[in-house]
Scaffold this motif. Structure first.
Motif, PDB file in Angstrom:
ATOM      1  N   VAL A   6       0.844  -1.200   0.000  1.00  0.00           N
ATOM      2  CA  VAL A   6       0.000   0.000   0.000  1.00  0.00           C
ATOM      3  C   VAL A   6       0.876   1.247   0.000  1.00  0.00           C
ATOM      4  N   HIS A   7       1.936   1.237   0.796  1.00  0.00           N
ATOM      5  CA  HIS A   7       2.850   2.382   0.868  1.00  0.00           C
ATOM      6  C   HIS A   7       3.480   2.652  -0.504  1.00  0.00           C
ATOM      7  N   LEU A   8       3.905   1.601  -1.193  1.00  0.00           N
ATOM      8  CA  LEU A   8       4.492   1.772  -2.518  1.00  0.00           C
ATOM      9  C   LEU A   8       3.474   2.313  -3.513  1.00  0.00           C
ATOM     10  N   MET A   9       2.239   1.793  -3.468  1.00  0.00           N
ATOM     11  CA  MET A   9       1.194   2.312  -4.361  1.00  0.00           C
ATOM     12  C   MET A   9       0.890   3.771  -4.042  1.00  0.00           C
ATOM     13  N   GLN A  10       0.806   4.088  -2.757  1.00  0.00           N
ATOM     14  CA  GLN A  10       0.487   5.454  -2.350  1.00  0.00           C
ATOM     15  C   GLN A  10       1.539   6.423  -2.870  1.00  0.00           C
ATOM     16  N   ASN A  11       2.794   6.065  -2.748  1.00  0.00           N
ATOM     17  CA  ASN A  11       3.865   6.919  -3.252  1.00  0.00           C
ATOM     18  C   ASN A  11       3.899   6.941  -4.767  1.00  0.00           C
ATOM     19  N   GLY A  12       3.709   5.800  -5.385  1.00  0.00           N
ATOM     20  CA  GLY A  12       3.766   5.711  -6.837  1.00  0.00           C
ATOM     21  C   GLY A  12       2.664   6.476  -7.538  1.00  0.00           C
ATOM     22  N   PHE A  13       1.478   6.473  -6.955  1.00  0.00           N
ATOM     23  CA  PHE A  13       0.340   7.154  -7.557  1.00  0.00           C
ATOM     24  C   PHE A  13       0.088   8.536  -6.973  1.00  0.00           C
ATOM     25  N   TYR A  15      -1.134   9.321  -3.935  1.00  0.00           N
ATOM     26  CA  TYR A  15      -2.362   9.416  -3.148  1.00  0.00           C
ATOM     27  C   TYR A  15      -2.086   9.976  -1.757  1.00  0.00           C
ATOM     28  N   SER A  16      -2.977  10.822  -1.272  1.00  0.00           N
ATOM     29  CA  SER A  16      -2.951  11.224   0.135  1.00  0.00           C
ATOM     30  C   SER A  16      -3.451  10.032   0.952  1.00  0.00           C
ATOM     31  N   ASP A  17      -3.333  10.107   2.275  1.00  0.00           N
ATOM     32  CA  ASP A  17      -3.828   9.017   3.119  1.00  0.00           C
ATOM     33  C   ASP A  17      -5.324   8.778   2.918  1.00  0.00           C
ATOM     34  N   PRO A  18      -6.175   9.821   2.970  1.00  0.00           N
ATOM     35  CA  PRO A  18      -7.604   9.592   2.742  1.00  0.00           C
ATOM     36  C   PRO A  18      -7.896   9.062   1.328  1.00  0.00           C
ATOM     37  N   ALA A  19      -7.168   9.558   0.329  1.00  0.00           N
ATOM     38  CA  ALA A  19      -7.388   9.104  -1.052  1.00  0.00           C
ATOM     39  C   ALA A  19      -6.978   7.645  -1.221  1.00  0.00           C
ATOM     40  N   MET A  20      -5.917   7.213  -0.531  1.00  0.00           N
ATOM     41  CA  MET A  20      -5.493   5.816  -0.615  1.00  0.00           C
ATOM     42  C   MET A  20      -6.542   4.910  -0.013  1.00  0.00           C
ATOM     43  N   GLU A  21      -7.078   5.308   1.135  1.00  0.00           N
ATOM     44  CA  GLU A  21      -8.140   4.511   1.769  1.00  0.00           C
ATOM     45  C   GLU A  21      -9.334   4.390   0.825  1.00  0.00           C
ATOM     46  N   GLU A  22      -9.755   5.506   0.252  1.00  0.00           N
ATOM     47  CA  GLU A  22     -10.893   5.499  -0.667  1.00  0.00           C
ATOM     48  C   GLU A  22     -10.607   4.636  -1.900  1.00  0.00           C
ATOM     49  N   ALA A  23      -9.390   4.754  -2.440  1.00  0.00           N
ATOM     50  CA  ALA A  23      -9.027   3.971  -3.632  1.00  0.00           C
ATOM     51  C   ALA A  23      -9.064   2.474  -3.336  1.00  0.00           C
ATOM     52  N   LEU A  24      -8.646   2.076  -2.148  1.00  0.00           N
ATOM     53  CA  LEU A  24      -8.685   0.659  -1.795  1.00  0.00           C
ATOM     54  C   LEU A  24     -10.116   0.144  -1.688  1.00  0.00           C
ATOM     55  N   GLU A  44      -6.968   5.681   7.125  1.00  0.00           N
ATOM     56  CA  GLU A  44      -5.934   6.660   6.794  1.00  0.00           C
ATOM     57  C   GLU A  44      -4.932   6.866   7.929  1.00  0.00           C
ATOM     58  N   THR A  45      -5.366   6.720   9.170  1.00  0.00           N
ATOM     59  CA  THR A  45      -4.458   6.862  10.307  1.00  0.00           C
ATOM     60  C   THR A  45      -3.424   5.741  10.320  1.00  0.00           C
ATOM     61  N   THR A  46      -3.821   4.555   9.904  1.00  0.00           N
ATOM     62  CA  THR A  46      -2.889   3.427   9.831  1.00  0.00           C
ATOM     63  C   THR A  46      -1.793   3.708   8.809  1.00  0.00           C
ATOM     64  N   PHE A  47      -2.154   4.320   7.665  1.00  0.00           N
ATOM     65  CA  PHE A  47      -1.153   4.683   6.655  1.00  0.00           C
ATOM     66  C   PHE A  47      -0.155   5.682   7.235  1.00  0.00           C
ATOM     67  N   ARG A  51       3.860   5.038   7.840  1.00  0.00           N
ATOM     68  CA  ARG A  51       4.863   5.932   7.256  1.00  0.00           C
ATOM     69  C   ARG A  51       5.769   6.503   8.347  1.00  0.00           C
ATOM     70  N   ARG A  52       5.181   6.898   9.471  1.00  0.00           N
ATOM     71  CA  ARG A  52       5.981   7.429  10.590  1.00  0.00           C
ATOM     72  C   ARG A  52       6.915   6.364  11.155  1.00  0.00           C
ATOM     73  N   LEU A  53       6.446   5.120  11.205  1.00  0.00           N
ATOM     74  CA  LEU A  53       7.282   4.025  11.680  1.00  0.00           C
ATOM     75  C   LEU A  53       8.479   3.823  10.746  1.00  0.00           C
ATOM     76  N   LEU A  54       8.241   3.861   9.440  1.00  0.00           N
ATOM     77  CA  LEU A  54       9.344   3.759   8.471  1.00  0.00           C
ATOM     78  C   LEU A  54      10.340   4.894   8.659  1.00  0.00           C
ATOM     79  N   GLU A  55       9.815   6.103   8.856  1.00  0.00           N
ATOM     80  CA  GLU A  55      10.683   7.269   9.038  1.00  0.00           C
ATOM     81  C   GLU A  55      11.460   7.189  10.352  1.00  0.00           C
TER      82      GLU A  55
END
Length: 109
Positions: A6-13, A15-24, A44-47, A51-55
């Motif tokens: 999901v993170h890779l798709m979100q970055n690749g496309f 998408y904001s967090d809310p937009a990624m949730e909606e797209a899924l 969206e909070t999970t996304f 991301r914060r965990l990765l950072e």
């Protein structure tokens, strides 16, 4: 693994967090690529937390380096994503662009 996809798709496309949730919720092929069902869509909070965990652990650059290392062995790099699905064959096509051509990887979904 689903959150990484999901993170890779979100970055690749882009998408904001809310937009990624909606797209899924709205796009079956994105759910299939991530390995998620409608009953398991992260919010969206999970996304944001992922991301914060990765950072926090400085993992984002390492993950991208591993992916680009794998692709680099094949003369490619991850710059732009394009995903399509053929309903008749139930195949997922992921296009990875480099400077000279588009490489397509196909897998059954």
């Amino acid at each position: 693994m689903a959150m990484l996809r999901v993170h890779l798709m979100q970055n690749g496309f882009g998408y904001s967090d809310p937009a990624m949730e909606e797209a899924l919720y709205e796009t079956t092929i994105l759910r299939q690529f991530a390995g998620l069902g409608l009953e398991r869509i992260p919010d969206e909070t999970t996304f944001l937390n992922f991301r914060r965990l990765l950072e926090k652990h400085e993992l984002a650059a390492g993950v991208l380096a591993v992916i680009n290392g794998y692709l680099g062995d094949r003369g490619l790099s991850l710059r732009q994503l394009a995903i399509s699905c053929s309903a008749s064959t139930r195949k997922l096509h992921i296009s990875i662009r480099d400077n000279s051509y588009i490489q397509q990887a196909t897998s059954s979904v």
